[in-house]
Design a protein around this motif. Structure first.
Motif, PDB file in Angstrom:
ATOM      1  N   VAL A 160       0.837  -1.202   0.000  1.00 23.67           N
ATOM      2  CA  VAL A 160       0.000   0.000   0.000  1.00 23.67           C
ATOM      3  C   VAL A 160       0.870   1.249   0.000  1.00 23.67           C
ATOM      4  O   VAL A 160       0.574   2.238  -0.687  1.00 23.67           O
ATOM      5  N   GLU A 161       1.973   1.215   0.777  1.00 25.54           N
ATOM      6  CA  GLU A 161       2.876   2.368   0.810  1.00 25.54           C
ATOM      7  C   GLU A 161       3.423   2.677  -0.570  1.00 25.54           C
ATOM      8  O   GLU A 161       3.565   3.844  -0.961  1.00 25.54           O
ATOM      9  N   GLU A 162       3.757   1.611  -1.328  1.00 29.27           N
ATOM     10  CA  GLU A 162       4.320   1.836  -2.664  1.00 29.27           C
ATOM     11  C   GLU A 162       3.294   2.478  -3.596  1.00 29.27           C
ATOM     12  O   GLU A 162       3.644   3.341  -4.417  1.00 29.27           O
ATOM     13  N   ILE A 163       2.055   2.058  -3.504  1.00 22.95           N
ATOM     14  CA  ILE A 163       1.016   2.673  -4.323  1.00 22.95           C
ATOM     15  C   ILE A 163       0.915   4.162  -4.018  1.00 22.95           C
ATOM     16  O   ILE A 163       0.818   5.005  -4.929  1.00 22.95           O
ATOM     17  N   ALA A 164       0.982   4.504  -2.731  1.00 22.13           N
ATOM     18  CA  ALA A 164       0.921   5.915  -2.335  1.00 22.13           C
ATOM     19  C   ALA A 164       2.142   6.676  -2.844  1.00 22.13           C
ATOM     20  O   ALA A 164       2.029   7.827  -3.300  1.00 22.13           O
ATOM     21  N   ARG A 165       3.317   6.051  -2.757  1.00 25.75           N
ATOM     22  CA  ARG A 165       4.534   6.711  -3.260  1.00 25.75           C
ATOM     23  C   ARG A 165       4.422   6.987  -4.750  1.00 25.75           C
ATOM     24  O   ARG A 165       4.772   8.066  -5.237  1.00 25.75           O
ATOM     25  N   LEU A 166       3.945   5.998  -5.496  1.00 25.98           N
ATOM     26  CA  LEU A 166       3.805   6.170  -6.940  1.00 25.98           C
ATOM     27  C   LEU A 166       2.765   7.238  -7.261  1.00 25.98           C
ATOM     28  O   LEU A 166       2.936   8.020  -8.209  1.00 25.98           O
ATOM     29  N   ASP A 167       1.698   7.264  -6.493  1.00 24.90           N
ATOM     30  CA  ASP A 167       0.660   8.273  -6.715  1.00 24.90           C
ATOM     31  C   ASP A 167       1.257   9.672  -6.575  1.00 24.90           C
ATOM     32  O   ASP A 167       1.020  10.565  -7.404  1.00 24.90           O
ATOM     33  N   ALA A 168       2.059   9.866  -5.521  1.00 28.38           N
ATOM     34  CA  ALA A 168       2.675  11.175  -5.299  1.00 28.38           C
ATOM     35  C   ALA A 168       3.723  11.489  -6.362  1.00 28.38           C
ATOM     36  O   ALA A 168       3.800  12.630  -6.860  1.00 28.38           O
ATOM     37  N   LEU A 169       4.527  10.509  -6.736  1.00 30.22           N
ATOM     38  CA  LEU A 169       5.595  10.739  -7.708  1.00 30.22           C
ATOM     39  C   LEU A 169       5.051  11.035  -9.102  1.00 30.22           C
ATOM     40  O   LEU A 169       5.592  11.893  -9.817  1.00 30.22           O
ATOM     41  N   THR A 170       4.000  10.326  -9.506  1.00 31.67           N
ATOM     42  CA  THR A 170       3.438  10.599 -10.834  1.00 31.67           C
ATOM     43  C   THR A 170       2.872  12.012 -10.899  1.00 31.67           C
ATOM     44  O   THR A 170       2.974  12.684 -11.941  1.00 31.67           O
ATOM     45  N   ALA A 171       2.289  12.484  -9.791  1.00 32.52           N
ATOM     46  CA  ALA A 171       1.794  13.864  -9.756  1.00 32.52           C
ATOM     47  C   ALA A 171       2.946  14.854  -9.807  1.00 32.52           C
ATOM     48  O   ALA A 171       2.884  15.876 -10.518  1.00 32.52           O
ATOM     49  N   GLU A 172       4.021  14.552  -9.069  1.00 34.16           N
ATOM     50  CA  GLU A 172       5.187  15.428  -9.051  1.00 34.16           C
ATOM     51  C   GLU A 172       5.856  15.520 -10.416  1.00 34.16           C
ATOM     52  O   GLU A 172       6.247  16.613 -10.869  1.00 34.16           O
ATOM     53  N   LEU A 173       5.989  14.374 -11.105  1.00 33.44           N
ATOM     54  CA  LEU A 173       6.730  14.322 -12.360  1.00 33.44           C
ATOM     55  C   LEU A 173       5.843  14.535 -13.585  1.00 33.44           C
ATOM     56  O   LEU A 173       6.360  14.695 -14.697  1.00 33.44           O
ATOM     57  N   GLY A 174       4.544  14.499 -13.388  1.00 34.19           N
ATOM     58  CA  GLY A 174       3.635  14.671 -14.518  1.00 34.19           C
ATOM     59  C   GLY A 174       3.677  13.514 -15.499  1.00 34.19           C
ATOM     60  O   GLY A 174       3.614  13.714 -16.717  1.00 34.19           O
ATOM     61  N   VAL A 175       3.797  12.288 -14.972  1.00 35.83           N
ATOM     62  CA  VAL A 175       3.866  11.095 -15.824  1.00 35.83           C
ATOM     63  C   VAL A 175       2.794  10.114 -15.384  1.00 35.83           C
ATOM     64  O   VAL A 175       2.188  10.244 -14.322  1.00 35.83           O
ATOM     65  N   GLN A 176       2.573   9.111 -16.239  1.00 36.79           N
ATOM     66  CA  GLN A 176       1.656   8.026 -15.933  1.00 36.79           C
ATOM     67  C   GLN A 176       2.483   6.761 -15.695  1.00 36.79           C
ATOM     68  O   GLN A 176       3.428   6.483 -16.437  1.00 36.79           O
ATOM     69  N   ALA A 177       2.133   5.997 -14.667  1.00 36.32           N
ATOM     70  CA  ALA A 177       2.844   4.760 -14.369  1.00 36.32           C
ATOM     71  C   ALA A 177       1.948   3.562 -14.675  1.00 36.32           C
ATOM     72  O   ALA A 177       0.818   3.490 -14.185  1.00 36.32           O
ATOM     73  N   VAL A 178       2.461   2.650 -15.483  1.00 34.52           N
ATOM     74  CA  VAL A 178       1.762   1.393 -15.747  1.00 34.52           C
ATOM     75  C   VAL A 178       2.166   0.406 -14.663  1.00 34.52           C
ATOM     76  O   VAL A 178       3.354   0.143 -14.470  1.00 34.52           O
ATOM     77  N   VAL A 179       1.174  -0.124 -13.948  1.00 34.76           N
ATOM     78  CA  VAL A 179       1.502  -0.995 -12.823  1.00 34.76           C
ATOM     79  C   VAL A 179       0.753  -2.321 -12.920  1.00 34.76           C
ATOM     80  O   VAL A 179      -0.347  -2.407 -13.470  1.00 34.76           O
ATOM     81  N   MET A 180       1.393  -3.346 -12.351  1.00 37.27           N
ATOM     82  CA  MET A 180       0.736  -4.622 -12.088  1.00 37.27           C
ATOM     83  C   MET A 180       0.707  -4.801 -10.582  1.00 37.27           C
ATOM     84  O   MET A 180       1.563  -4.271  -9.863  1.00 37.27           O
ATOM     85  N   VAL A 181      -0.253  -5.539 -10.092  1.00 39.61           N
ATOM     86  CA  VAL A 181      -0.388  -5.792  -8.662  1.00 39.61           C
ATOM     87  C   VAL A 181       0.056  -7.219  -8.378  1.00 39.61           C
ATOM     88  O   VAL A 181      -0.504  -8.174  -8.931  1.00 39.61           O
ATOM     89  N   ARG A 182       1.076  -7.336  -7.532  1.00 42.01           N
ATOM     90  CA  ARG A 182       1.559  -8.670  -7.183  1.00 42.01           C
ATOM     91  C   ARG A 182       0.655  -9.281  -6.116  1.00 42.01           C
ATOM     92  O   ARG A 182       0.397  -8.658  -5.083  1.00 42.01           O
ATOM     93  N   VAL A 183       0.196 -10.496  -6.384  1.00 45.46           N
ATOM     94  CA  VAL A 183      -0.709 -11.167  -5.459  1.00 45.46           C
ATOM     95  C   VAL A 183      -0.102 -12.494  -5.011  1.00 45.46           C
ATOM     96  O   VAL A 183       0.721 -13.092  -5.711  1.00 45.46           O
ATOM     97  N   THR A 184      -0.505 -12.933  -3.835  1.00 47.68           N
ATOM     98  CA  THR A 184      -0.122 -14.259  -3.361  1.00 47.68           C
ATOM     99  C   THR A 184      -1.344 -15.157  -3.451  1.00 47.68           C
ATOM    100  O   THR A 184      -2.414 -14.831  -2.921  1.00 47.68           O
ATOM    101  N   ASP A 222      -8.089   3.865  -8.467  1.00 46.92           N
ATOM    102  CA  ASP A 222      -8.525   5.180  -7.985  1.00 46.92           C
ATOM    103  C   ASP A 222      -7.432   6.245  -8.092  1.00 46.92           C
ATOM    104  O   ASP A 222      -7.717   7.432  -7.884  1.00 46.92           O
ATOM    105  N   SER A 223      -6.228   5.849  -8.377  1.00 47.75           N
ATOM    106  CA  SER A 223      -5.133   6.805  -8.482  1.00 47.75           C
ATOM    107  C   SER A 223      -5.042   7.347  -9.908  1.00 47.75           C
ATOM    108  O   SER A 223      -4.841   6.570 -10.852  1.00 47.75           O
ATOM    109  N   PRO A 224      -5.160   8.668 -10.095  1.00 43.69           N
ATOM    110  CA  PRO A 224      -5.151   9.223 -11.456  1.00 43.69           C
ATOM    111  C   PRO A 224      -3.835   9.035 -12.190  1.00 43.69           C
ATOM    112  O   PRO A 224      -3.807   9.028 -13.428  1.00 43.69           O
ATOM    113  N   GLY A 225      -2.718   8.844 -11.463  1.00 41.82           N
ATOM    114  CA  GLY A 225      -1.429   8.709 -12.126  1.00 41.82           C
ATOM    115  C   GLY A 225      -1.031   7.291 -12.442  1.00 41.82           C
ATOM    116  O   GLY A 225       0.031   7.051 -13.028  1.00 41.82           O
TER     117      GLY A 225
END
Length: 464
Positions: A160-184, A222-225
């Motif tokens: 969850v922390e990483e999702i929040a970090r990416l959300d903030a960084l994409t807003a800061e850098l003005g980029v979009q991040a393509v992500v996959m969610v690792r599941v167990t 829910d994260s725009p970035g």
């Protein structure tokens, strides 16, 4: 609990070795399927791609990792051909240097990295960033920022922390991040506990069972970035059967369908990870990429049909299966001794000039390896031997049990196959031993791709 660091490595086999180990008719003959395609043996002398073991030892020293470049490339190509409609990511953690990153790129594969250091190697190799995936359960803000700035193709989120970090960084850098969610997926592969990565009680991923995985996808959506690309699962390493993949695929695809139904988002991709086994000894019988393709594609197709969902694009992450068999480690024998065992039997100990600093896997995982005399012919009968290293540890074992010619002596060269994965990657400077060089051989030419460390390298970090 183990009472000693050497633990179960000692005292198991007596004078006959493990049940699977057979006395060879001729200990000088190669067990063909343990070695890369370019390795041969004539008059007792091992060679790879036309260069002999004695020539390699004389020019580059020992211990030495020797990579058969054509074999490495051929194994990478075989995965690409077996899975033409899938994305194949070479798992750089198995072994990564600038040269191998370039080979992977040239053979059409993508690259999976899991730290800032591995990403730095990929960027130094000018690997196309859009074909890089970034893994890791604790990526720092600096690592994530560098990945976004470099334009990596996907980031596999693990918390969850990483999702929040990416959300903030994409807003800061003005980029979009393509992500996959690792599941167990709650699947424990048939492998060592420490390299089984999909049962619930471990550090990787979001659990499907307790709803954390669905919640993580919701946060990404829910994260725009962030752009949700799909689900990622990895069930372990050194796996020989597809049973675990079948169970994992079923559970992950159920979540895939649930995401589409409840969140209105369809993941375009499904990553089943890697972990495909290789042959370290005669007891191992790995599947070919074609065999894996038939099994895994059928599993995914059948599960999607049962769930009435479209088949997502598949991605896989072989590492060991490409790098492992392509490499052997070359050692020089220093000493030998016979040690008495119960019942009047004995075991021969053969000490070489490397050990757990260049291959920690026997001590870490109780991993089995094979070896052969590489520098001369011998007519001596086979003797059960244990190849050990030079480090100040009783558990410093390179090959627990192997039949070697009884006249192996100081100055001989021994070669251990299957050391291309997780040997140089896990290498250390224990006892202040400099790490070994890596040499690539192709068409009768050998070249250093990772130089040997020197004592000056070690002392350069010591500020006194």
């Amino acid at each position: 609990m183990r009472s000693h660091e050497a633990g179960a490595l000692h005292g198991q086999a007596g004078d006959r070795g493990p049940a699977w180990l057979r006395v060879p008719e001729d200990p000088d003959v190669l067990v063909r399927h343990l070695w890369s395609s370019g390795v041969a043996k004539a008059d007792g002398v091992l060679s790879v791609a036309g260069v002999t073991a004695p020539e390699l030892a004389e020019e580059f020293g020992t211990p030495l990792y020797v990579v058969d470049e054509d074999d490495f490339r051929g194994r990478a190509r075989a995965f690409a051909l077996a899975f033409p409609d899938a994305d194949i990511y070479y798992a750089g953690k198995a072994f990564l240097c600038v040269a191998t990153a370039r080979w992977v790129a040239e053979e059409g594969l993508n690259l999976d990295v899991c730290t800032g250091g591995e990403l730095a190697v990929a960027l130094r190799a000018e690997f196309p960033p859009e074909r890089i995936g970034l893994h890791g359960n604790n990526k720092s803000v600096a690592e994530l920022r560098r990945a976004l700035q470099a334009g990596v193709g996907r980031i596999i989120v693990d918390s969850v922390e990483e999702i929040a970090r990416l959300d903030a960084l994409t807003a800061e850098l003005g980029v979009q991040a393509v992500v996959m969610v690792r599941v167990t997926a709650g699947v424990e592969a048939h492998t060592h506990e420490y390299i089984s990565t999909s049962h619930e009680d471990q550090k990787f991923g979001f659990s499907i069972a307790d709803g954390a995985a669905l919640d993580a996808v919701r946060r990404v959506v829910d994260s725009p970035g962030l752009t949700f690309a799909g689900l990622h699962s990895h069930i372990g390493s050194q796996i020989f059967v597809t049973d675990g993949f079948e169970v994992a695929a079923r559970r992950v695809l159920r979540l895939h369908a649930q995401v589409a139904t409840e969140l209105g988002v369809v993941g375009a991709e499904l990553d089943l990870g890697g972990g495909f086994g290789i042959a370290y000894t005669t007891q191992d019988d790995p599947a070919t990429p074609d065999d894996l393709a038939r099994g895994l594609l059928k599993i995914v197709d059948d599960e999607c049909a049962a769930l009435d969902v479209a088949v997502p694009r598949l991605s896989l992450e072989p590492g060991r299966a490409i790098a492992g068999p392509s490499t052997f480690t070359l050692y020089e024998v220093g000493t030998t001794k016979a040690v008495g065992l119960d019942g009047g039997a004995s075991r021969r100990y053969v000490s070489v000039d490397g050990g757990m600093s260049d291959n920690i896997r026997p001590a870490l995982y109780s991993a089995d390896y094979s070896c052969t005399l590489a520098s001369r012919d011998s007519g001596a009968p086979a003797v059960l031997s244990r190849v050990v290293g030079k480090h100040c540890e009783a558990g410093d074992i390179v090959v627990k049990d192997e039949y070697l010619p009884g006249d192996v002596r100081a100055g001989d060269l021994l070669a251990v196959p299957g050391t291309g994965a997780y040997c140089r990657s896990l290498a250390s400077n224990y006892n202040h031993v400099p790490r070994a060089a890596v040499v690539a051989v192709r068409d009768g030419e050998a070249r250093v791709v990772v130089r040997r460390e020197s004592e000056d390298d070690l002392l350069a970090l010591d500020l006194g």
